[in-house]
Design a protein around this motif. Structure first.
Motif, PDB file in Angstrom:
ATOM      1  N   GLN A  10       0.818  -1.209   0.000  1.00  0.00           N
ATOM      2  CA  GLN A  10       0.000   0.000   0.000  1.00  0.00           C
ATOM      3  C   GLN A  10       0.859   1.269   0.000  1.00  0.00           C
ATOM      4  O   GLN A  10       0.785   2.085   0.912  1.00  0.00           O
ATOM      5  CB  GLN A  10      -0.965   0.004   1.180  1.00  0.00           C
ATOM      6  N   THR A  13       0.143   6.929  -2.843  1.00  0.00           N
ATOM      7  CA  THR A  13      -0.119   7.298  -4.233  1.00  0.00           C
ATOM      8  C   THR A  13      -0.843   8.635  -4.281  1.00  0.00           C
ATOM      9  O   THR A  13      -1.487   9.041  -3.311  1.00  0.00           O
ATOM     10  CB  THR A  13      -0.976   6.233  -4.940  1.00  0.00           C
ATOM     11  N   SER A  15      -2.945  11.408  -7.315  1.00  0.00           N
ATOM     12  CA  SER A  15      -3.511  11.596  -8.650  1.00  0.00           C
ATOM     13  C   SER A  15      -2.574  12.469  -9.466  1.00  0.00           C
ATOM     14  O   SER A  15      -1.827  13.289  -8.931  1.00  0.00           O
ATOM     15  CB  SER A  15      -4.868  12.289  -8.520  1.00  0.00           C
ATOM     16  N   THR A  38      -0.786   7.488  -9.814  1.00  0.00           N
ATOM     17  CA  THR A  38      -1.602   6.420 -10.384  1.00  0.00           C
ATOM     18  C   THR A  38      -2.820   6.985 -11.103  1.00  0.00           C
ATOM     19  O   THR A  38      -3.265   8.094 -10.836  1.00  0.00           O
ATOM     20  CB  THR A  38      -2.072   5.430  -9.298  1.00  0.00           C
ATOM     21  N   ASP A  42      -5.612   1.712 -10.621  1.00  0.00           N
ATOM     22  CA  ASP A  42      -4.308   1.663  -9.951  1.00  0.00           C
ATOM     23  C   ASP A  42      -3.153   1.444 -10.924  1.00  0.00           C
ATOM     24  O   ASP A  42      -2.119   0.874 -10.569  1.00  0.00           O
ATOM     25  CB  ASP A  42      -4.268   0.595  -8.852  1.00  0.00           C
ATOM     26  N   THR A 128       3.929  -4.526  -9.331  1.00  0.00           N
ATOM     27  CA  THR A 128       2.577  -4.692  -9.847  1.00  0.00           C
ATOM     28  C   THR A 128       2.176  -6.162  -9.914  1.00  0.00           C
ATOM     29  O   THR A 128       3.024  -7.054  -9.910  1.00  0.00           O
ATOM     30  CB  THR A 128       2.445  -4.083 -11.265  1.00  0.00           C
ATOM     31  N   LYS A 132      -1.672  -3.838 -11.927  1.00  0.00           N
ATOM     32  CA  LYS A 132      -2.148  -3.027 -10.809  1.00  0.00           C
ATOM     33  C   LYS A 132      -1.051  -2.852  -9.772  1.00  0.00           C
ATOM     34  O   LYS A 132      -0.365  -3.810  -9.414  1.00  0.00           O
ATOM     35  CB  LYS A 132      -3.315  -3.734 -10.119  1.00  0.00           C
TER      36      LYS A 132
END
Length: 151
Positions: A10, A13, A15, A38, A42, A128, A132
């Motif tokens: 986790q 992240t 935008s 991201t 994701d 990933t 994702k």
């Protein structure tokens, strides 16, 4: 040992539209040196590190900006509100992020991760699964893994 065994799960992240100022605050408050940018589902779009932010504040960047502003102004004083809008802290991370980003699958071995970090001279790699984002492996995570394996 694989990426999934040592990664930080986790990761933080943001935008692509987040302001640089908010990301700086986030990095300082969370005591982290980078955030992953991201998009939908994701998907990893980019990464913003302390280096990206500091680099954009560098004197060469400012000199180029000053040159173009002088050409635009043609001897007239520039509006203060316009100048303020050009400040780095008012920009979105999408304008300064490093992209595209090198990612690895969760099944990558420690040797593969080390090779990627060394070859590309990067300090961290997003992990990933099926495209994702699920984690991140930093050089510090690698050091922890080495300690835990008795190396």
């Amino acid at each position: 040992m694989l990426a999934r065994d040592i990664m930080t799960r986790q990761p933080i992240t943001v935008s692509v539209h987040a302001s640089v100022a908010s990301v700086i605050r986030l990095m300082v408050d969370r005591q982290i040196s980078a955030v992953i940018v991201t998009g939908a589902g994701d998907a990893v779009l980019g990464i913003v590190s302390e280096g990206d932010i500091v680099h954009r504040q560098g004197s060469m960047h400012q000199a180029r900006l000053d040159h173009w502003l002088a050409l635009l102004a043609e001897g007239e004083p520039l509006n203060e509100a316009f100048l303020h809008s050009l400040q780095l802290s008012e920009r979105s991370v999408g304008t300064i992020m490093s992209a595209p980003v090198i990612t690895l699958d969760e099944s990558a071995s420690l040797a593969e991760i080390a090779d990627i970090l060394d070859k590309h001279r990067i300090k961290r790699v997003p992990i990933t699964s099926h495209g994702k984002l699920i984690g991140i492996v930093s050089r510090r995570d690698m050091l922890r893994a080495l300690i835990n394996t008795g190396a």
